[in-house]
Design a protein around this motif. Structure first.
Motif, PDB file in Angstrom:
ATOM      1  N   ALA A  20       1.211  -0.903  -0.096  1.00 46.06           N
ATOM      2  CA  ALA A  20       0.115  -0.254   0.128  1.00 46.06           C
ATOM      3  C   ALA A  20       0.707   0.871   0.073  1.00 46.06           C
ATOM      4  CB  ALA A  20      -0.817  -0.088   0.989  1.00 46.06           C
ATOM      5  N   LEU A  21       2.622   1.464   1.296  1.00 41.58           N
ATOM      6  CA  LEU A  21       2.877   2.264   1.005  1.00 41.58           C
ATOM      7  C   LEU A  21       3.738   2.786  -0.729  1.00 41.58           C
ATOM      8  CD1 LEU A  21       4.796   2.683   4.477  1.00 41.58           C
ATOM      9  CD2 LEU A  21       2.705   3.741   3.284  1.00 41.58           C
ATOM     10  N   HIS A  22       3.761   1.584  -1.062  1.00 38.39           N
ATOM     11  CA  HIS A  22       3.965   1.592  -2.822  1.00 38.39           C
ATOM     12  C   HIS A  22       3.374   2.265  -3.847  1.00 38.39           C
ATOM     13  CE1 HIS A  22       7.660   0.648  -5.479  1.00 38.39           C
ATOM     14  NE2 HIS A  22       7.112   0.083  -6.345  1.00 38.39           N
ATOM     15  N   LEU A  23       2.536   1.878  -3.646  1.00 39.72           N
ATOM     16  CA  LEU A  23       1.015   2.526  -3.989  1.00 39.72           C
ATOM     17  C   LEU A  23       1.095   3.666  -3.768  1.00 39.72           C
ATOM     18  CD1 LEU A  23      -0.651   1.772  -6.513  1.00 39.72           C
ATOM     19  CD2 LEU A  23      -2.111   0.935  -4.468  1.00 39.72           C
ATOM     20  N   LEU A  24       0.970   4.230  -2.439  1.00 36.14           N
ATOM     21  CA  LEU A  24       0.608   5.416  -2.348  1.00 36.14           C
ATOM     22  C   LEU A  24       1.878   6.637  -3.202  1.00 36.14           C
ATOM     23  CD1 LEU A  24      -0.290   5.657   0.742  1.00 36.14           C
ATOM     24  CD2 LEU A  24      -1.669   6.558  -0.816  1.00 36.14           C
ATOM     25  N   TRP A  25       3.173   6.135  -3.246  1.00 38.93           N
ATOM     26  CA  TRP A  25       4.216   6.524  -3.517  1.00 38.93           C
ATOM     27  C   TRP A  25       3.709   6.929  -4.828  1.00 38.93           C
ATOM     28  CZ3 TRP A  25       7.272   9.731  -1.576  1.00 38.93           C
ATOM     29  CH2 TRP A  25       7.851   9.656  -0.737  1.00 38.93           C
ATOM     30  N   ILE A  30       3.091  10.675  -9.407  1.00 40.20           N
ATOM     31  CA  ILE A  30       1.969  10.996 -10.069  1.00 40.20           C
ATOM     32  C   ILE A  30       1.165  12.713 -10.874  1.00 40.20           C
ATOM     33  CG2 ILE A  30      -0.284   9.969 -12.607  1.00 40.20           C
ATOM     34  CD1 ILE A  30       0.292   7.473 -11.470  1.00 40.20           C
ATOM     35  N   VAL A  31       1.109  11.927  -9.419  1.00 47.16           N
ATOM     36  CA  VAL A  31      -0.099  14.131  -8.507  1.00 47.16           C
ATOM     37  C   VAL A  31       1.063  14.716  -9.060  1.00 47.16           C
ATOM     38  CG1 VAL A  31      -1.281  15.115  -7.213  1.00 47.16           C
ATOM     39  CG2 VAL A  31      -1.727  12.654  -8.026  1.00 47.16           C
ATOM     40  N   LEU A  32       2.337  15.045  -8.982  1.00 41.76           N
ATOM     41  CA  LEU A  32       3.592  15.663  -8.756  1.00 41.76           C
ATOM     42  C   LEU A  32       3.501  16.482 -10.649  1.00 41.76           C
ATOM     43  CD1 LEU A  32       5.300  17.624  -7.026  1.00 41.76           C
ATOM     44  CD2 LEU A  32       6.881  15.862  -7.572  1.00 41.76           C
ATOM     45  N   VAL A  33       3.405  15.415 -10.871  1.00 40.97           N
ATOM     46  CA  VAL A  33       3.788  15.241 -12.507  1.00 40.97           C
ATOM     47  C   VAL A  33       2.853  16.184 -13.076  1.00 40.97           C
ATOM     48  CG1 VAL A  33       4.511  13.880 -14.701  1.00 40.97           C
ATOM     49  CG2 VAL A  33       5.762  13.270 -12.388  1.00 40.97           C
ATOM     50  N   VAL A  34       1.612  16.247 -12.372  1.00 41.93           N
ATOM     51  CA  VAL A  34       0.210  16.178 -13.711  1.00 41.93           C
ATOM     52  C   VAL A  34       0.665  17.747 -12.915  1.00 41.93           C
ATOM     53  CG1 VAL A  34      -1.742  16.215 -13.394  1.00 41.93           C
ATOM     54  CG2 VAL A  34      -1.355  14.223 -13.809  1.00 41.93           C
ATOM     55  N   TRP A  35       0.515  17.886 -11.625  1.00 42.00           N
ATOM     56  CA  TRP A  35       1.022  19.180 -10.887  1.00 42.00           C
ATOM     57  C   TRP A  35       1.401  20.348 -11.958  1.00 42.00           C
ATOM     58  CZ3 TRP A  35       3.750  21.322  -6.979  1.00 42.00           C
ATOM     59  CH2 TRP A  35       3.863  22.963  -6.532  1.00 42.00           C
TER      60      TRP A  35
END
Length: 56
Positions: A20-25, A30-35
């Motif tokens: 779960a932590l690996h998936l959250l990273w 991905i969110v950072l790249v989109v931002w």
């Protein structure tokens, strides 16, 4: 028998948490790249100034 079950339960919990932590990273990356892309490709107003790419 009970210590073996506790060890197996601990292993399953740690594996689940690690996955779960690996998936959250990956989601955070991905969110950072989109931002960052949102800042780079935002449009301009007719006055030449750059507008906000978000709504709030």
């Amino acid at each position: 028998m009970i210590p073996l079950l506790l060890v197996l339960l601990l292993a399953v919990l740690l594996f689940g948490a690690g996955f779960a932590l690996h998936l959250l990273w990956w989601i955070a990356v991905i969110v950072l790249v989109v931002w960052v892309l949102g800042f780079l490709v935002r449009g301009t107003h007719s006055s030449g100034s750059r507008g906000r790419w978000y709504r709030w």
